[in-house]
Design a protein around this motif. Sequence first.
Motif, short mmCIF file in Angstrom:
data_model
loop_
_atom_site.label_atom_id
_atom_site.label_comp_id
_atom_site.label_asym_id
_atom_site.label_seq_id
_atom_site.Cartn_x
_atom_site.Cartn_y
_atom_site.Cartn_z
N LEU A 71 -15.66 14.44 8.37
CA LEU A 71 -16.79 13.70 8.93
C LEU A 71 -17.80 14.66 9.57
CD1 LEU A 71 -14.92 10.72 10.65
CD2 LEU A 71 -16.05 10.75 8.41
N ALA A 72 -19.04 14.27 9.54
CA ALA A 72 -20.12 15.03 10.18
C ALA A 72 -19.93 15.02 11.69
CB ALA A 72 -21.47 14.41 9.81
N GLU A 73 -20.69 15.84 12.38
CA GLU A 73 -20.61 15.91 13.84
C GLU A 73 -20.84 14.54 14.48
OE1 GLU A 73 -19.98 17.15 17.62
OE2 GLU A 73 -19.54 18.23 15.78
N ARG A 74 -21.82 13.82 14.01
CA ARG A 74 -22.14 12.49 14.53
C ARG A 74 -22.16 11.51 13.35
NH1 ARG A 74 -26.91 12.91 19.02
NH2 ARG A 74 -25.50 12.86 20.79
N PRO A 75 -21.00 11.05 12.91
CA PRO A 75 -20.93 10.22 11.71
C PRO A 75 -21.26 8.74 11.93
CG PRO A 75 -18.74 10.58 12.54
CD PRO A 75 -19.67 11.38 13.42
N GLY A 76 -21.57 8.36 13.15
CA GLY A 76 -21.93 6.98 13.43
C GLY A 76 -20.76 6.02 13.27
N LEU A 77 -21.11 4.75 13.20
CA LEU A 77 -20.08 3.70 13.11
C LEU A 77 -19.36 3.72 11.78
CD1 LEU A 77 -22.03 0.81 14.86
CD2 LEU A 77 -20.18 2.20 15.82
N ALA A 103 -22.87 -3.96 14.82
CA ALA A 103 -21.76 -3.38 15.57
C ALA A 103 -20.49 -3.48 14.72
CB ALA A 103 -21.56 -4.11 16.90
N LEU A 104 -19.55 -2.60 15.00
CA LEU A 104 -18.27 -2.61 14.32
C LEU A 104 -17.24 -3.26 15.24
CD1 LEU A 104 -16.55 -1.61 11.88
CD2 LEU A 104 -16.13 0.48 13.22
N PHE A 138 -11.44 7.44 21.74
CA PHE A 138 -11.36 7.73 20.31
C PHE A 138 -12.75 7.68 19.69
CE2 PHE A 138 -10.73 6.61 15.85
CZ PHE A 138 -9.69 7.46 15.46
N ALA A 139 -13.49 6.62 20.00
CA ALA A 139 -14.83 6.44 19.43
C ALA A 139 -15.76 7.57 19.85
CB ALA A 139 -15.39 5.09 19.85
N ARG A 140 -15.75 7.94 21.14
CA ARG A 140 -16.62 9.01 21.63
C ARG A 140 -16.25 10.36 21.02
NH1 ARG A 140 -15.79 6.18 26.12
NH2 ARG A 140 -14.36 7.73 26.99
N ALA A 141 -14.98 10.58 20.73
CA ALA A 141 -14.57 11.84 20.09
C ALA A 141 -15.04 11.89 18.63
CB ALA A 141 -13.06 12.03 20.18
N ILE A 142 -15.17 10.73 18.00
CA ILE A 142 -15.71 10.67 16.64
C ILE A 142 -17.23 10.90 16.68
CG2 ILE A 142 -16.13 9.15 14.65
CD1 ILE A 142 -13.21 10.19 14.83
N ASP A 143 -17.91 10.25 17.62
CA ASP A 143 -19.36 10.39 17.76
C ASP A 143 -19.70 10.05 19.21
OD1 ASP A 143 -22.18 9.83 17.83
OD2 ASP A 143 -22.16 9.40 15.68
N TRP A 166 -12.06 -5.19 19.80
CA TRP A 166 -12.95 -4.20 20.41
C TRP A 166 -14.24 -4.13 19.61
CZ3 TRP A 166 -10.76 -2.41 24.79
CH2 TRP A 166 -9.38 -2.62 24.93
N ARG A 167 -15.34 -4.02 20.31
CA ARG A 167 -16.66 -3.92 19.68
C ARG A 167 -17.22 -2.53 19.93
NH1 ARG A 167 -21.82 -4.65 21.75
NH2 ARG A 167 -23.37 -5.25 20.21
N PHE A 168 -17.64 -1.87 18.86
CA PHE A 168 -18.21 -0.53 18.95
C PHE A 168 -19.68 -0.58 18.56
CE2 PHE A 168 -13.72 -0.07 17.95
CZ PHE A 168 -13.30 0.81 18.93
N PHE A 169 -20.50 0.13 19.30
CA PHE A 169 -21.93 0.16 19.03
C PHE A 169 -22.48 1.53 19.40
CE2 PHE A 169 -21.03 -1.48 23.21
CZ PHE A 169 -21.92 -0.83 24.05
N LEU A 170 -23.63 1.86 18.82
CA LEU A 170 -24.29 3.13 19.08
C LEU A 170 -25.28 2.99 20.23
CD1 LEU A 170 -25.16 4.56 15.54
CD2 LEU A 170 -23.53 5.49 17.18
N VAL A 171 -25.36 4.01 21.07
CA VAL A 171 -26.39 4.08 22.09
C VAL A 171 -27.27 5.29 21.79
CG1 VAL A 171 -25.01 2.96 23.88
CG2 VAL A 171 -24.94 5.44 23.66
N ASP A 172 -28.51 5.21 22.18
CA ASP A 172 -29.42 6.35 22.01
C ASP A 172 -28.99 7.45 22.97
OD1 ASP A 172 -30.99 5.04 20.13
OD2 ASP A 172 -32.21 4.09 21.67
N SER A 173 -29.28 8.68 22.60
CA SER A 173 -28.97 9.78 23.51
C SER A 173 -30.11 9.91 24.49
CB SER A 173 -28.74 11.07 22.74
OG SER A 173 -29.81 11.33 21.88
#
Length: 181
Positions: A71-77, A103-104, A138-143, A166-173
């Motif tokens: 996976l890339a450094e920031r592979p997203g959801l 969201a995942l 786990f999610a933060r270690a993935i992205d 569990w609901r996973f979503f992206l936040v802006d940096s």
Amino acid sequence: MSAREALESLTKDQLIELVEAYSKNLIALDGTWFQSIEGELGMDAAMHHDVAAWSRFTASEARRLKRFLGLAERPGLDGLEAALAFKLNTLSSRAETKWEDGALVYRVVECRVQVARARKGMDFHPCKSVGIVEYGGFARAIDDRIRCECLSCFPEISDRTCSCAWRFFLVDSGPFATIES
């Protein structure tokens, strides 16, 4: 015969069965140390140590899976979904993912830990606090942009069709991106 040679001699179906057995064994090991502390020092002490153990383990598990999957450094959801399929708890329990409004959502339909505790006549494991650490870490270690929200988990069950959700979503940096959810 070396361990590698033994593994190479197995069929694909045998390897899949072995991975599932190892996953179940590791969850059983996790449960036995937890129950040892629970029996001797009580639930609060066991939960304290469970949170500490999972906060360390979950990040290393995610990094190893991220590397394994390339996976890339920031592979997203999408990357998280790929990694969740190989997560230790996913392999030992029955789980599913689905997409809702960008969201995942990850649902453990049948949790091996809770099934075992019920079979033994024990109270359910109050796993929400550990789940927040485990799945969020786990999610933060993935992205590092991914955040986790608990939808349902014992002792706060809102969805009776699964053990937890569990609901996973992206936040802006930005300045608030590191705030824990």
